[in-house]
Enzyme design. Structure first.
Site, PDB file in Angstrom:
ATOM      1  N   PRO A   9      -4.571  -3.778  -5.968  1.00 50.08           N
ATOM      2  CA  PRO A   9      -5.133  -2.658  -6.723  1.00 50.08           C
ATOM      3  C   PRO A   9      -4.111  -1.593  -7.099  1.00 50.08           C
ATOM      4  O   PRO A   9      -3.219  -1.280  -6.317  1.00 50.08           O
ATOM      5  CB  PRO A   9      -6.183  -2.078  -5.760  1.00 50.08           C
ATOM      6  CG  PRO A   9      -5.758  -2.531  -4.413  1.00 50.08           C
ATOM      7  CD  PRO A   9      -5.133  -3.873  -4.602  1.00 50.08           C
ATOM      8  N   ASN A  10      -4.301  -1.093  -8.294  1.00 52.26           N
ATOM      9  CA  ASN A  10      -3.507   0.013  -8.860  1.00 52.26           C
ATOM     10  C   ASN A  10      -2.116  -0.400  -9.334  1.00 52.26           C
ATOM     11  O   ASN A  10      -1.421   0.389  -9.977  1.00 52.26           O
ATOM     12  CB  ASN A  10      -3.395   1.193  -7.874  1.00 52.26           C
ATOM     13  CG  ASN A  10      -4.749   1.789  -7.549  1.00 52.26           C
ATOM     14  OD1 ASN A  10      -5.457   2.224  -8.458  1.00 52.26           O
ATOM     15  ND2 ASN A  10      -5.144   1.763  -6.294  1.00 52.26           N
ATOM     16  N   ARG A  17       1.809   5.288 -12.686  1.00 56.05           N
ATOM     17  CA  ARG A  17       1.254   5.684 -11.394  1.00 56.05           C
ATOM     18  C   ARG A  17       2.326   6.318 -10.495  1.00 56.05           C
ATOM     19  O   ARG A  17       3.299   5.649 -10.143  1.00 56.05           O
ATOM     20  CB  ARG A  17       0.744   4.410 -10.711  1.00 56.05           C
ATOM     21  CG  ARG A  17       0.283   4.620  -9.323  1.00 56.05           C
ATOM     22  CD  ARG A  17       0.119   3.297  -8.602  1.00 56.05           C
ATOM     23  NE  ARG A  17      -0.462   3.536  -7.302  1.00 56.05           N
ATOM     24  CZ  ARG A  17      -0.496   2.651  -6.338  1.00 56.05           C
ATOM     25  NH1 ARG A  17      -0.006   1.447  -6.515  1.00 56.05           N
ATOM     26  NH2 ARG A  17      -1.036   2.957  -5.182  1.00 56.05           N
ATOM     27  N   TYR A  22       6.743   5.151  -7.051  1.00 61.14           N
ATOM     28  CA  TYR A  22       6.802   3.736  -7.447  1.00 61.14           C
ATOM     29  C   TYR A  22       7.774   3.450  -8.594  1.00 61.14           C
ATOM     30  O   TYR A  22       7.963   2.281  -8.957  1.00 61.14           O
ATOM     31  CB  TYR A  22       5.391   3.251  -7.812  1.00 61.14           C
ATOM     32  CG  TYR A  22       4.435   3.332  -6.635  1.00 61.14           C
ATOM     33  CD1 TYR A  22       4.603   2.518  -5.521  1.00 61.14           C
ATOM     34  CD2 TYR A  22       3.378   4.254  -6.619  1.00 61.14           C
ATOM     35  CE1 TYR A  22       3.753   2.601  -4.431  1.00 61.14           C
ATOM     36  CE2 TYR A  22       2.518   4.344  -5.532  1.00 61.14           C
ATOM     37  CZ  TYR A  22       2.713   3.515  -4.439  1.00 61.14           C
ATOM     38  OH  TYR A  22       1.866   3.595  -3.350  1.00 61.14           O
ATOM     39  N   ASN A  73       2.048  -8.328  -2.977  1.00 62.58           N
ATOM     40  CA  ASN A  73       1.937  -6.881  -2.817  1.00 62.58           C
ATOM     41  C   ASN A  73       0.445  -6.578  -2.858  1.00 62.58           C
ATOM     42  O   ASN A  73      -0.148  -6.467  -3.934  1.00 62.58           O
ATOM     43  CB  ASN A  73       2.685  -6.125  -3.909  1.00 62.58           C
ATOM     44  CG  ASN A  73       2.671  -4.617  -3.629  1.00 62.58           C
ATOM     45  OD1 ASN A  73       1.905  -4.145  -2.793  1.00 62.58           O
ATOM     46  ND2 ASN A  73       3.526  -3.880  -4.320  1.00 62.58           N
ATOM     47  N   ALA A  76      -3.103  -1.221  -1.258  1.00 60.86           N
ATOM     48  CA  ALA A  76      -3.862  -0.592  -0.167  1.00 60.86           C
ATOM     49  C   ALA A  76      -4.582  -1.609   0.715  1.00 60.86           C
ATOM     50  O   ALA A  76      -4.815  -1.335   1.900  1.00 60.86           O
ATOM     51  CB  ALA A  76      -4.867   0.401  -0.749  1.00 60.86           C
ATOM     52  N   GLU A  97       5.367 -10.542   2.322  1.00 59.23           N
ATOM     53  CA  GLU A  97       4.654  -9.277   2.109  1.00 59.23           C
ATOM     54  C   GLU A  97       5.633  -8.312   1.450  1.00 59.23           C
ATOM     55  O   GLU A  97       6.756  -8.135   1.926  1.00 59.23           O
ATOM     56  CB  GLU A  97       4.198  -8.708   3.459  1.00 59.23           C
ATOM     57  CG  GLU A  97       3.576  -7.322   3.329  1.00 59.23           C
ATOM     58  CD  GLU A  97       3.258  -6.678   4.687  1.00 59.23           C
ATOM     59  OE1 GLU A  97       3.305  -7.373   5.718  1.00 59.23           O
ATOM     60  OE2 GLU A  97       2.987  -5.475   4.685  1.00 59.23           O
ATOM     61  N   HIS A  99       6.314  -4.487  -0.540  1.00 58.89           N
ATOM     62  CA  HIS A  99       5.922  -3.138  -0.966  1.00 58.89           C
ATOM     63  C   HIS A  99       7.077  -2.520  -1.733  1.00 58.89           C
ATOM     64  O   HIS A  99       8.233  -2.621  -1.308  1.00 58.89           O
ATOM     65  CB  HIS A  99       5.565  -2.260   0.241  1.00 58.89           C
ATOM     66  CG  HIS A  99       4.483  -2.865   1.060  1.00 58.89           C
ATOM     67  ND1 HIS A  99       3.168  -2.869   0.643  1.00 58.89           N
ATOM     68  CD2 HIS A  99       4.516  -3.548   2.229  1.00 58.89           C
ATOM     69  CE1 HIS A  99       2.449  -3.514   1.535  1.00 58.89           C
ATOM     70  NE2 HIS A  99       3.241  -3.949   2.504  1.00 58.89           N
ATOM     71  N   ARG A 106       6.125   6.750   4.924  1.00 58.23           N
ATOM     72  CA  ARG A 106       5.019   7.453   4.272  1.00 58.23           C
ATOM     73  C   ARG A 106       3.899   7.770   5.284  1.00 58.23           C
ATOM     74  O   ARG A 106       4.149   7.829   6.478  1.00 58.23           O
ATOM     75  CB  ARG A 106       4.541   6.616   3.087  1.00 58.23           C
ATOM     76  CG  ARG A 106       5.671   6.380   2.066  1.00 58.23           C
ATOM     77  CD  ARG A 106       5.208   5.594   0.865  1.00 58.23           C
ATOM     78  NE  ARG A 106       4.158   6.311   0.149  1.00 58.23           N
ATOM     79  CZ  ARG A 106       3.320   5.716  -0.727  1.00 58.23           C
ATOM     80  NH1 ARG A 106       3.434   4.409  -0.969  1.00 58.23           N
ATOM     81  NH2 ARG A 106       2.403   6.428  -1.336  1.00 58.23           N
TER      82      ARG A 106
HETATM   83  C1  DQA Z   1       2.360  -0.358  -1.968  1.00 53.03           C
HETATM   84  C2  DQA Z   1       2.191   0.591  -0.778  1.00 53.03           C
HETATM   85  C3  DQA Z   1       0.719   0.752  -0.408  1.00 53.03           C
HETATM   86  O1  DQA Z   1       0.593   1.631   0.696  1.00 53.03           O
HETATM   87  C4  DQA Z   1      -0.046   1.316  -1.579  1.00 53.03           C
HETATM   88  O2  DQA Z   1      -1.418   1.413  -1.252  1.00 53.03           O
HETATM   89  C5  DQA Z   1       0.184   0.555  -2.833  1.00 53.03           C
HETATM   90  C6  DQA Z   1       1.515   0.076  -3.145  1.00 53.03           C
HETATM   91  C7  DQA Z   1       3.815  -0.434  -2.445  1.00 53.03           C
HETATM   92  O3  DQA Z   1       4.106  -1.315  -3.252  1.00 53.03           O
HETATM   93  O4  DQA Z   1       4.648   0.391  -2.043  1.00 53.03           O
HETATM   94  O5  DQA Z   1      -0.732   0.404  -3.648  1.00 53.03           O
HETATM   95  O6  DQA Z   1       1.966  -1.662  -1.557  1.00 53.03           O
END
Ligand code: DQA
Length: 144
Positions: A9-10, A17, A22, A73, A76, A97, A99, A106
């Site tokens: 998501p997002n 964003r 990011y 990725n 959340a 995994e 990020h 964070r």
């Molecule tokens: C994320 C880190 C997560 O905590 C966050 O909710 C994201 C992006 C990252 O790529 O740094 O949506 O996975």
């Protein structure tokens, strides 16, 4: 060999964003970057993004059935989704995994991952550059 790059998501809003967290690379740029890495390495790379948890679960089932390695990725969902974890746990090939940000620098709630202990490796904090690095590692491992 095929590598599936799955984004939760997002992440479709990359570039717009929270660029201070990011970066300014757009999602379209990210897809192009991953595909270019695949072309250079001679592996097929498919990049997907969804804001829907069930769709992500189904993509992970597909990857499990196809025995594809996955760069995930989960955004959340990483921090609370047992459904995504249970789907990822069924993978037969490697799971990376990933990020973009260094989640450990964070908020406290981002320090928990439901994925790390079932992943081959974790990449965090390298920005979008982490994606081609993860793809390269998977490609080199497959050809070793
Ligand atoms: C994320 C880190 C997560 O905590 C966050 O909710 C994201 C992006 C990252 O790529 O740094 O949506 O996975």
């Amino acid at each position: 060999m095929k590598v599936l790059v799955l984004n939760g998501p997002n992440l479709g809003r990359l570039g717009k964003r929270e660029p201070s967290v990011y970066g300014s690379t757009t999602y379209a740029d990210l897809v192009a970057m991953c595909e270019a890495a695949g072309a250079e390495l001679g592996v097929e790379v498919e990049v997907r993004q969804t804001d829907h948890e069930g769709e992500m679960v189904q993509w992970l089932h597909e990857a499990a059935d196809q025995k594809w390695p996955v760069v995930l990725n989960a955004g959340a969902w990483t921090h609370y989704s047992i459904a995504v974890r249970d789907a990822a746990a069924q993978l037969e090939a490697e799971l990376i995994e990933l990020h973009i940000s260094n989640v450990h620098k964070r908020e406290e709630f981002r320090h928990t991952s439901y994925l790390s202990d079932i992943s081959t490796a974790v990449v965090a904090g390298l920005g979008v550059a982490g994606y081609p690095l993860a793809i390269r590692w998977l490609a080199e491992r497959a050809s070793a």
